[in-house]
Design an enzyme around this catalytic site. Structure first.
Site, PDB file in Angstrom:
ATOM      1  N   LYS A 104       0.848  -1.129  -0.022  1.00  0.00           N
ATOM      2  CA  LYS A 104       0.145   0.030   0.214  1.00  0.00           C
ATOM      3  C   LYS A 104       0.916   1.239   0.035  1.00  0.00           C
ATOM      4  O   LYS A 104       0.790   2.328  -0.732  1.00  0.00           O
ATOM      5  CB  LYS A 104      -0.863  -0.152   1.237  1.00  0.00           C
ATOM      6  CG  LYS A 104      -2.000  -1.247   1.275  1.00  0.00           C
ATOM      7  CD  LYS A 104      -2.902  -0.965   2.314  1.00  0.00           C
ATOM      8  CE  LYS A 104      -4.170  -2.161   2.508  1.00  0.00           C
ATOM      9  NZ  LYS A 104      -4.654  -2.093   3.414  1.00  0.00           N
ATOM     10  N   SER A 145      -1.076   0.306   6.111  1.00  0.00           N
ATOM     11  CA  SER A 145      -1.211  -0.305   7.401  1.00  0.00           C
ATOM     12  C   SER A 145      -2.471  -1.500   6.752  1.00  0.00           C
ATOM     13  O   SER A 145      -3.093  -1.023   5.871  1.00  0.00           O
ATOM     14  CB  SER A 145      -1.928   0.410   8.350  1.00  0.00           C
ATOM     15  OG  SER A 145      -2.203  -0.293   9.515  1.00  0.00           O
ATOM     16  N   ASP A 146      -2.348  -2.403   7.470  1.00  0.00           N
ATOM     17  CA  ASP A 146      -3.368  -3.701   7.009  1.00  0.00           C
ATOM     18  C   ASP A 146      -3.521  -4.658   8.292  1.00  0.00           C
ATOM     19  O   ASP A 146      -2.352  -4.806   9.086  1.00  0.00           O
ATOM     20  CB  ASP A 146      -2.963  -4.503   5.920  1.00  0.00           C
ATOM     21  CG  ASP A 146      -4.054  -5.176   5.320  1.00  0.00           C
ATOM     22  OD1 ASP A 146      -4.804  -4.706   4.698  1.00  0.00           O
ATOM     23  OD2 ASP A 146      -4.059  -6.517   5.589  1.00  0.00           O
ATOM     24  N   GLN A 147      -4.552  -5.076   8.385  1.00  0.00           N
ATOM     25  CA  GLN A 147      -5.018  -5.855   9.417  1.00  0.00           C
ATOM     26  C   GLN A 147      -5.803  -7.185   9.158  1.00  0.00           C
ATOM     27  O   GLN A 147      -6.647  -6.968   8.441  1.00  0.00           O
ATOM     28  CB  GLN A 147      -5.821  -4.987  10.396  1.00  0.00           C
ATOM     29  CG  GLN A 147      -6.119  -5.544  11.851  1.00  0.00           C
ATOM     30  CD  GLN A 147      -6.906  -4.606  12.675  1.00  0.00           C
ATOM     31  OE1 GLN A 147      -8.049  -4.383  12.446  1.00  0.00           O
ATOM     32  NE2 GLN A 147      -6.391  -4.158  13.777  1.00  0.00           N
ATOM     33  N   GLY A 204      -0.099  -5.056  10.306  1.00  0.00           N
ATOM     34  CA  GLY A 204       1.021  -4.830   9.480  1.00  0.00           C
ATOM     35  C   GLY A 204       1.029  -3.113   9.215  1.00  0.00           C
ATOM     36  O   GLY A 204       0.211  -2.409   9.139  1.00  0.00           O
TER      37      GLY A 204
END
Length: 201
Positions: free
Chosen positions: A52, A68-70, A105
């Protein structure tokens, strides 16, 4: 001074980043979020956070970009967004009395220098033992059908929990600020010192 970009369309992440009193822009990255074969959940969120940030860099080549990623994981299985009421009932019924691990992340990419920093933050949520009536009431009240795990921790979802375990409660909402402050410091940005990035309030 570089422009700080939050690579997310989430108003919740933007609200969290605003706590640091920094000027920033938001941009929504369009990437394929499909997992790769044999990719673990923590490998997935780190890769997507970095992807991203790199994608946003195509539009903002001299900026400092946060990605960010979750994912939510229960018994080794990723809990996605339910999308509808019946799936949400399934997810909360499975989570009842159990522990769900949130893996977030986080990436900070200096597009000007090519320096990429990334990490994964872990946060555990221990669910209360929930009755079918309680699950139905919660879902009807909040309708969290676009939220991983079928709840909004920043809202009424707190009523579902018995215990929260982790380094940074902001991580549960999707942006681990404590770790981000450390990554920013590595780029010589001290959030406790006046700088051109400082927002005026």
């Amino acid at each position: 001074m570089q422009t700080l970009i939050l690579g997310s369309s989430s108003p919740f992440r933007a609200e969290l980043l605003a706590k640091l009193h920094l000027n920033f822009l938001t941009a929504s990255p369009d990437i394929d979020e499909s997992p790769k074969p044999n990719e673990t959940p923590d490998q997935l969120v780190r890769r997507l956070a970095e992807s991203k940030a790199r994608k946003i860099a195509e539009q903002y080549p001299d900026s400092l970009i946060i990605g960010s990623d979750q994912v939510a994981v229960l018994n080794g299985q990723v809990m996605g967004k339910p999308g509808n009421h019946l799936k949400a009932i399934e997810q909360l019924s499975a989570a009842s009395g159990n522990t769900v691990t949130f893996m977030t992340g986080l990436a900070l990419f200096n597009a000007a220098t090519g320096n990429m920093q990334s990490d994964v933050d872990y946060f555990e949520v221990v669910f209360r033992t929930l009755s079918a009536e309680q699950i139905e009431f919660y879902l009807t009240t909040e309708q969290p059908y676009q939220c991983a795990g079928s709840f909004k921790s920043e809202g009424f979802g707190i009523s579902l929990f018995k215990e929260l375990r982790g380094r940074d409660p902001n991580s549960l909402v999707g942006l681990p600020l404590i770790r981000l402050i450390e990554l920013l410091a590595n780029e010589n940005i001290d959030v406790l010192v006046s700088s051109p990035l400082r927002a005026s309030y």
